[in-house]
Scaffold this active site. Structure first.
Site, PDB file in Angstrom:
ATOM      1  N   VAL A   9      -3.283  11.798  10.744  1.00 24.67           N
ATOM      2  CA  VAL A   9      -4.122  10.875   9.976  1.00 24.67           C
ATOM      3  C   VAL A   9      -3.762  10.991   8.501  1.00 24.67           C
ATOM      4  O   VAL A   9      -3.725  12.091   7.942  1.00 24.67           O
ATOM      5  CB  VAL A   9      -5.628  11.173  10.167  1.00 24.67           C
ATOM      6  N   CYS A  10      -3.488   9.848   7.880  1.00 22.85           N
ATOM      7  CA  CYS A  10      -3.225   9.844   6.437  1.00 22.85           C
ATOM      8  C   CYS A  10      -3.905   8.623   5.834  1.00 22.85           C
ATOM      9  O   CYS A  10      -4.669   7.942   6.514  1.00 22.85           O
ATOM     10  CB  CYS A  10      -1.728   9.866   6.150  1.00 22.85           C
ATOM     11  N   ALA A  11      -3.627   8.347   4.580  1.00 23.24           N
ATOM     12  CA  ALA A  11      -4.305   7.244   3.898  1.00 23.24           C
ATOM     13  C   ALA A  11      -3.976   5.906   4.556  1.00 23.24           C
ATOM     14  O   ALA A  11      -4.864   5.156   4.932  1.00 23.24           O
ATOM     15  CB  ALA A  11      -3.955   7.240   2.418  1.00 23.24           C
ATOM     16  N   GLY A  13      -0.831   5.544   6.754  1.00 26.31           N
ATOM     17  CA  GLY A  13       0.064   5.670   7.903  1.00 26.31           C
ATOM     18  C   GLY A  13       1.535   5.577   7.553  1.00 26.31           C
ATOM     19  O   GLY A  13       2.382   5.776   8.401  1.00 26.31           O
ATOM     20  N   THR A  16       3.255   9.256   6.596  1.00 25.66           N
ATOM     21  CA  THR A  16       3.101  10.065   7.797  1.00 25.66           C
ATOM     22  C   THR A  16       4.031   9.593   8.904  1.00 25.66           C
ATOM     23  O   THR A  16       4.455  10.388   9.730  1.00 25.66           O
ATOM     24  CB  THR A  16       1.637  10.043   8.278  1.00 25.66           C
TER      25      THR A  16
END
Length: 102
Positions: A9-11, A13, A16
């Protein structure tokens, strides 16, 4: 060994997804099966049911408590340096530690 299912999970995608590709390659080179998906903060609640663990990008680690409450899955933030350098050996160790908690 069964396939480890990792949700990143990132801000948004994007960064990542690059890490995701490197992790997939590293796991494969080490003879391990990995099912990995990178999603943004807005998406993880739609897909987390299909994963064993959640790994959070450092830029969204402030939302980790909420992610843990919403998913009840073993969750950890990837350390900034490992994330930036795509340090797959360290990230793999963290993933295996989380996986052992499920």
């Amino acid at each position: 060994m069964e396939k480890m299912k990792v949700l990143l999970v990132c801000a948004g995608g994007m960064s990542t997804s690059i890490l995701m590709q490197k992790m997939s390659k590293y796991w494969q080179e080490n003879g391990l099966a990995l099912d990995i998906k990178a999603v943004g903060l807005s998406e993880y609640q739609d897909v987390f049911q299909h994963y064993d663990i959640v790994m959070v990008g450092p830029q969204v680690s402030y939302r980790m408590k909420e992610i843990i409450e919403n998913t009840a899955l073993p969750t950890a933030a990837i350390p900034s340096f490992d994330y930036a350098m795509a340090n797959c050996p360290n990230i793999m160790k963290l993933a295996q530690k989380l996986y052992a908690e499920k």
